[in-house]
Structures are given as structure tokens and as C-alpha cells.
Design an enzyme around this catalytic site. Structure first.
Site, PDB file in Angstrom:
ATOM      1  N   CYS A 162      22.378  88.579  98.908  1.00 43.60           N
ATOM      2  CA  CYS A 162      21.180  88.132  99.536  1.00 43.60           C
ATOM      3  C   CYS A 162      20.622  87.941  98.704  1.00 43.60           C
ATOM      4  O   CYS A 162      20.807  86.963  97.198  1.00 43.60           O
ATOM      5  CB  CYS A 162      20.961  88.940 100.758  1.00 43.60           C
ATOM      6  SG  CYS A 162      20.749  90.637 100.564  1.00 43.60           S
ATOM      7  N   ARG A 203      19.993  92.293 103.061  1.00 39.69           N
ATOM      8  CA  ARG A 203      21.611  92.204 103.758  1.00 39.69           C
ATOM      9  C   ARG A 203      22.155  91.882 103.628  1.00 39.69           C
ATOM     10  O   ARG A 203      23.165  92.406 104.045  1.00 39.69           O
ATOM     11  CB  ARG A 203      20.721  90.014 104.746  1.00 39.69           C
ATOM     12  CG  ARG A 203      19.621  89.745 105.306  1.00 39.69           C
ATOM     13  CD  ARG A 203      19.246  88.245 104.908  1.00 39.69           C
ATOM     14  NE  ARG A 203      18.692  87.955 103.265  1.00 39.69           N
ATOM     15  CZ  ARG A 203      17.925  86.856 103.787  1.00 39.69           C
ATOM     16  NH1 ARG A 203      18.274  86.414 104.485  1.00 39.69           N
ATOM     17  NH2 ARG A 203      17.416  86.734 102.088  1.00 39.69           N
TER      18      ARG A 203
END
Length: 127
Positions: A81, A86
Site C-alpha cells: 500500500c 493497508r
């Protein structure tokens, strides 16, 4: 029940996944691993790992089964990410979905750029 912050969830995910440095990620990708960018499309278009596929974290569970490049659950996949959070959550999700060879790139795309690795900035080609 105690409520968890996003950081708590990321830390829990990191306890259950493998991670690698940007340089190790580049080596893995050069050796055939798939680069999976889980950022939003506008982030992806501003720059990404060459030949990465973009499946935003928010729709990952829904898009994985239909994506032509994500049919082999044993294929090595380097997930990233922007900064690593994430990516860690997405890596854990992929493991829960049966992928056996997924690894999160620590520090995300920011670490890739900082390491001076090749970036691709042209808009993604939709497949």
C-alpha cells in the site's frame, strides 16, 4: 469488549503474516512474484511498482476471485500500500481467503520510492 484502533488491527495482522523489505520485494517481483497494489486507483496512477495490479483494499474480497491474475492461490504475491498498514491487512485477508504465498512489503510504496527502485507512472491499463 475493548474497541481496537486501526493501528491495533494492523499490529494483529502483522503477527500473522510475512513481511519483506522493498529491496527484497523487488527481487521477488523480478523472480516472478506478482505485485499487488491495494491503494486507491488515484494513488496507483500517481506511481506504482512496475507491472503491479491494482485491487483497492476496500474491494479486495470482492474482486480477487474474478481477477485473471489472481487465480493461482499458490502464486507468490507481494502486497503493498502506501506505508504498510493497508498492505498488512490485505495480506492477512488474502491468507484467510486461501492464498498460501503472500508477503507484505514493509513501508509500502513510500519505502519502494525511498529505496530508489523503478516506478511506473503511466495510467493503469484495465484488463
Amino acid at each position: 469488549m475493548m474497541s481496537l484502533t486501526a493501528q491495533d488491527l494492523v499490529m494483529q495482522a502483522k503477527a500473522h503474516i510475512q513481511e519483506c523489505s522493498a529491496n527484497e520485494a523487488a527481487e521477488r517481483i523480478n523472480n516472478g512474484a506478482l505485485a499487488l497494489d491495494v491503494r486507491e486507483p488515484q494513488e496507483f496512477m500517481q506511481g506504482h511498482v512496475p507491472n503491479a495490479i491494482d485491487v483497492p483494499r476496500g474491494v479486495l474480497e470482492f474482486r480477487v476471485a474474478a481477477h485473471p491474475q489472481l487465480q493461482n492461490q499458490e502464486q507468490e504475491i507481494v502486497v503493498y500500500c502506501q506505508a504498510g498498514g493497508r498492505g498488512a491487512l490485505a495480506t492477512q485477508t488474502l491468507q484467510q481467503m486461501g492464498f498460501t504465498n503472500v508477503i507484505n512489503m514493509m513501508g509500502g510504496y513510500a519505502a519502494w520510492v525511498e529505496a530508489g527502485l523503478t516506478e511506473q507512472k503511466d495510467p493503469a491499463e484495465w484488463e
